[in-house]
Design a protein around this motif. Sequence first.
Motif, PDB file in Angstrom:
ATOM      1  N   GLY A   1      75.148  78.636  -5.770  1.00 17.49           N
ATOM      2  CA  GLY A   1      73.457  78.843  -6.137  1.00 17.49           C
ATOM      3  C   GLY A   1      73.246  78.011  -7.306  1.00 17.49           C
ATOM      4  O   GLY A   1      72.010  77.925  -7.572  1.00 17.49           O
ATOM      5  N   ARG A   2      74.323  77.129  -7.589  1.00 14.66           N
ATOM      6  CA  ARG A   2      73.745  76.215  -8.777  1.00 14.66           C
ATOM      7  C   ARG A   2      74.319  74.777  -8.364  1.00 14.66           C
ATOM      8  O   ARG A   2      75.719  74.755  -8.087  1.00 14.66           O
ATOM      9  CB  ARG A   2      74.203  76.507 -10.059  1.00 14.66           C
ATOM     10  N   HIS A   3      73.603  73.721  -8.420  1.00 17.74           N
ATOM     11  CA  HIS A   3      74.062  72.350  -7.966  1.00 17.74           C
ATOM     12  C   HIS A   3      73.799  71.210  -9.193  1.00 17.74           C
ATOM     13  O   HIS A   3      72.755  71.663  -9.984  1.00 17.74           O
ATOM     14  CB  HIS A   3      73.387  71.676  -6.789  1.00 17.74           C
ATOM     15  N   SER A   4      74.728  70.340  -9.458  1.00 18.16           N
ATOM     16  CA  SER A   4      74.531  69.539 -10.470  1.00 18.16           C
ATOM     17  C   SER A   4      75.319  68.053 -10.265  1.00 18.16           C
ATOM     18  O   SER A   4      76.001  67.991  -9.056  1.00 18.16           O
ATOM     19  CB  SER A   4      75.179  70.084 -11.543  1.00 18.16           C
ATOM     20  N   VAL A   5      74.800  67.194 -11.009  1.00 19.52           N
ATOM     21  CA  VAL A   5      75.234  66.054 -11.165  1.00 19.52           C
ATOM     22  C   VAL A   5      75.825  65.541 -12.712  1.00 19.52           C
ATOM     23  O   VAL A   5      75.173  66.101 -13.498  1.00 19.52           O
ATOM     24  CB  VAL A   5      74.345  64.766 -10.905  1.00 19.52           C
ATOM     25  N   THR A   6      77.276  65.503 -12.539  1.00 17.88           N
ATOM     26  CA  THR A   6      77.815  65.274 -14.083  1.00 17.88           C
ATOM     27  C   THR A   6      77.545  63.740 -14.527  1.00 17.88           C
ATOM     28  O   THR A   6      78.311  62.863 -13.811  1.00 17.88           O
ATOM     29  CB  THR A   6      79.296  65.778 -13.833  1.00 17.88           C
ATOM     30  N   VAL A   7      76.999  63.694 -15.659  1.00 20.16           N
ATOM     31  CA  VAL A   7      76.425  62.337 -16.101  1.00 20.16           C
ATOM     32  C   VAL A   7      77.112  62.120 -17.431  1.00 20.16           C
ATOM     33  O   VAL A   7      76.896  61.035 -18.060  1.00 20.16           O
ATOM     34  CB  VAL A   7      74.826  62.389 -16.196  1.00 20.16           C
ATOM     35  N   ALA A   8      77.890  63.074 -17.811  1.00 19.11           N
ATOM     36  CA  ALA A   8      78.608  62.872 -19.326  1.00 19.11           C
ATOM     37  C   ALA A   8      79.927  63.597 -19.172  1.00 19.11           C
ATOM     38  O   ALA A   8      80.106  64.501 -18.448  1.00 19.11           O
ATOM     39  CB  ALA A   8      77.647  63.310 -20.252  1.00 19.11           C
ATOM     40  N   ASP A   9      80.312  63.417 -20.332  1.00 17.53           N
ATOM     41  CA  ASP A   9      81.906  64.020 -20.849  1.00 17.53           C
ATOM     42  C   ASP A   9      81.785  64.120 -22.234  1.00 17.53           C
ATOM     43  O   ASP A   9      81.022  63.602 -22.774  1.00 17.53           O
ATOM     44  CB  ASP A   9      82.943  63.425 -19.975  1.00 17.53           C
ATOM     45  N   ARG A  10      82.771  64.969 -22.695  1.00 14.93           N
ATOM     46  CA  ARG A  10      83.017  65.323 -23.943  1.00 14.93           C
ATOM     47  C   ARG A  10      84.149  64.575 -24.682  1.00 14.93           C
ATOM     48  O   ARG A  10      84.948  64.270 -23.774  1.00 14.93           O
ATOM     49  CB  ARG A  10      83.372  66.656 -24.105  1.00 14.93           C
ATOM     50  N   GLY A  11      83.891  63.884 -25.831  1.00 16.62           N
ATOM     51  CA  GLY A  11      85.150  63.315 -26.592  1.00 16.62           C
ATOM     52  C   GLY A  11      86.189  64.270 -26.987  1.00 16.62           C
ATOM     53  O   GLY A  11      86.160  65.676 -26.834  1.00 16.62           O
ATOM     54  N   SER A  12      87.319  64.045 -27.452  1.00 14.26           N
ATOM     55  CA  SER A  12      88.165  64.762 -27.675  1.00 14.26           C
ATOM     56  C   SER A  12      89.024  64.405 -28.985  1.00 14.26           C
ATOM     57  O   SER A  12      88.937  63.027 -29.383  1.00 14.26           O
ATOM     58  CB  SER A  12      89.267  64.927 -26.483  1.00 14.26           C
ATOM     59  N   ILE A  13      89.568  65.179 -29.607  1.00 13.29           N
ATOM     60  CA  ILE A  13      90.452  64.957 -30.745  1.00 13.29           C
ATOM     61  C   ILE A  13      91.715  65.790 -30.509  1.00 13.29           C
ATOM     62  O   ILE A  13      91.719  67.045 -30.608  1.00 13.29           O
ATOM     63  CB  ILE A  13      90.149  65.017 -32.304  1.00 13.29           C
ATOM     64  N   TRP A  14      92.911  65.297 -30.181  1.00 11.41           N
ATOM     65  CA  TRP A  14      94.285  65.896 -30.035  1.00 11.41           C
ATOM     66  C   TRP A  14      95.098  65.762 -31.391  1.00 11.41           C
ATOM     67  O   TRP A  14      95.511  64.674 -31.447  1.00 11.41           O
ATOM     68  CB  TRP A  14      94.848  65.737 -28.759  1.00 11.41           C
ATOM     69  N   LEU A  15      95.392  66.930 -32.055  1.00  5.72           N
ATOM     70  CA  LEU A  15      96.056  66.782 -33.307  1.00  5.72           C
ATOM     71  C   LEU A  15      97.345  67.637 -32.976  1.00  5.72           C
ATOM     72  O   LEU A  15      97.438  68.573 -32.430  1.00  5.72           O
ATOM     73  CB  LEU A  15      95.314  67.358 -34.471  1.00  5.72           C
TER      74      LEU A  15
ATOM     75  N   VAL B   1      68.770  70.215  -8.999  1.00  2.00           N
ATOM     76  CA  VAL B   1      70.015  69.721  -9.231  1.00  2.00           C
ATOM     77  C   VAL B   1      70.343  69.343 -10.674  1.00  2.00           C
ATOM     78  O   VAL B   1      69.422  68.445 -11.233  1.00  2.00           O
ATOM     79  CB  VAL B   1      70.261  68.525  -8.247  1.00  2.00           C
ATOM     80  N   TYR B   2      70.862  70.031 -11.353  1.00  2.00           N
ATOM     81  CA  TYR B   2      70.999  69.774 -12.856  1.00  2.00           C
ATOM     82  C   TYR B   2      71.811  68.401 -13.184  1.00  2.00           C
ATOM     83  O   TYR B   2      72.750  68.175 -12.466  1.00  2.00           O
ATOM     84  CB  TYR B   2      71.908  70.865 -13.493  1.00  2.00           C
ATOM     85  N   ARG B   3      71.425  67.817 -14.250  1.00  3.22           N
ATOM     86  CA  ARG B   3      72.058  66.588 -14.724  1.00  3.22           C
ATOM     87  C   ARG B   3      72.687  66.739 -16.001  1.00  3.22           C
ATOM     88  O   ARG B   3      72.154  67.020 -16.923  1.00  3.22           O
ATOM     89  CB  ARG B   3      70.948  65.535 -14.930  1.00  3.22           C
ATOM     90  N   ARG B   4      74.013  67.321 -15.923  1.00  6.76           N
ATOM     91  CA  ARG B   4      74.723  67.929 -16.969  1.00  6.76           C
ATOM     92  C   ARG B   4      75.826  67.139 -17.639  1.00  6.76           C
ATOM     93  O   ARG B   4      76.355  66.271 -16.899  1.00  6.76           O
ATOM     94  CB  ARG B   4      75.084  69.372 -16.578  1.00  6.76           C
ATOM     95  N   SER B   5      76.614  67.714 -18.626  1.00  2.21           N
ATOM     96  CA  SER B   5      77.795  67.104 -19.100  1.00  2.21           C
ATOM     97  C   SER B   5      79.065  67.857 -18.373  1.00  2.21           C
ATOM     98  O   SER B   5      78.872  69.211 -18.113  1.00  2.21           O
ATOM     99  CB  SER B   5      77.877  67.267 -20.545  1.00  2.21           C
ATOM    100  N   ALA B   6      80.031  67.452 -18.516  1.00  6.50           N
ATOM    101  CA  ALA B   6      81.242  68.217 -17.837  1.00  6.50           C
ATOM    102  C   ALA B   6      81.688  68.748 -19.156  1.00  6.50           C
ATOM    103  O   ALA B   6      81.382  68.240 -20.541  1.00  6.50           O
ATOM    104  CB  ALA B   6      82.436  67.069 -17.530  1.00  6.50           C
ATOM    105  N   THR B   7      82.671  69.766 -19.220  1.00  6.68           N
ATOM    106  CA  THR B   7      83.354  70.115 -20.479  1.00  6.68           C
ATOM    107  C   THR B   7      84.531  69.432 -20.989  1.00  6.68           C
ATOM    108  O   THR B   7      84.825  69.690 -22.171  1.00  6.68           O
ATOM    109  CB  THR B   7      83.393  71.703 -20.223  1.00  6.68           C
ATOM    110  N   GLY B   8      85.054  68.912 -20.063  1.00  8.35           N
ATOM    111  CA  GLY B   8      86.175  67.900 -20.354  1.00  8.35           C
ATOM    112  C   GLY B   8      85.770  66.457 -20.195  1.00  8.35           C
ATOM    113  O   GLY B   8      84.819  65.925 -20.316  1.00  8.35           O
TER     114      GLY B   8
END
Length: 424
Positions: free
Chosen positions: A183-197, A356-363
Amino acid sequence: MTTGKSGKLEAYIADRRSDLIDLALDLLSVDTANPPGDTREIVALLEEYLSQFPVDVERFAVDPAKPNLLVTLPGASDRTLLYNGHLDTVPFDADVWSFDPLGERVDDRLYGRGATDMKGAVAAMLFAIRAFTETDIEPPVDLAFAFVSDEEVGGDAGLPALLEADRLEADACVIGEPTCEVGRHSVTVADRGSIWLTLEATGEAAHGSRPVLGENAIDRLYDAVTTLRERFGTRRLEVDPAIEPIIDESIAFYEPTMGAETARELFETPTINLGVLEGGEAINSVPGSARAEVDIRLTAGVRTPDVLSEIRDCVADCEGITVADVSWSVGTAEPVESPLVEAVSSSAEETTGERVYRRSATGGGDAKTLRNAGIPTVEFALGTDTVHAVDEYTTVEALVGNATSYARLPELWAAAVDETDASG
């Protein structure tokens, strides 16, 4: 109704859907679980399949057990559109599956490890190659395909090896990672930055019956993580205004599954996860040392080094706590108005007939790697929400839809690039 070359490609794929299904089942029949991630058998299968078409095929490997396959289909211009897909999968326990994890069709579903992540999309890319060559349609641009190993464990034998050897030259890339749910379609156009401590705590050991005579390192460590959460976990991120439309689309995409407030927190504030906590030797001892690993994620458009500097200052205020190790990355994004995003979104909308959503990935993953290498990249594949799950599956409709979208894409992208060049 689609007409012209795209219509001819679409009709070819629709008429031969049974061949596409068989190809996907062939890929699923090869165990490529990573670890160990041995992809020699499936690469040989791809080489045999592609041998019947007029395309250039080259095997490239830095680890003989984890080869990659590069495929080129010449087009009418010197621009290059790259398709990327990984051949390895996460492991599986066949005893807990209700269907064959090495491929089984039941009605309109294809079950198997990697069915949706992402052997189904790889089959669709291969079938797009077949559609172009057997209809004698010359793509408007050069088409390159990188079928890689070692993605699931973030290893160096796959895409990083190709980039290190300068084997990937492209003007844009689409990765066949599943980006759609029921029921939901998307193109992933971004991702998130990370800090691993990695945080280390020191205390003063004592007997568990006299804890007041010691300093509990675990308590100190947990207090430090709590302080991080209080200072940063609810702080609204300052992002580049260009990222705001992507955040809005991301919130709208995730709202049905997690609620609007949770989705908003996911992208508008940092997320902080205590993933590892180690310390202590016995229940009746006060631990003198402890260690924690903390995963912090930041939306694209946020300056990761600035946040990291503040985090270091915060840790310095916590008694007995030091930063033993840190790795970080900056989130990346493609502008929503770019030719690539426009072309992939349009192709997906034509195929699905839905928004079609143009969204960020969570990772973050190979898309971030390619963007940082200077190749504009998005992720798109129809699929299911069974990624890495028991009884993972894709559908016949998703297979055909992916093959159709990937075959339409070169014409749409070439037109979008030409329009941008003309207006620029």
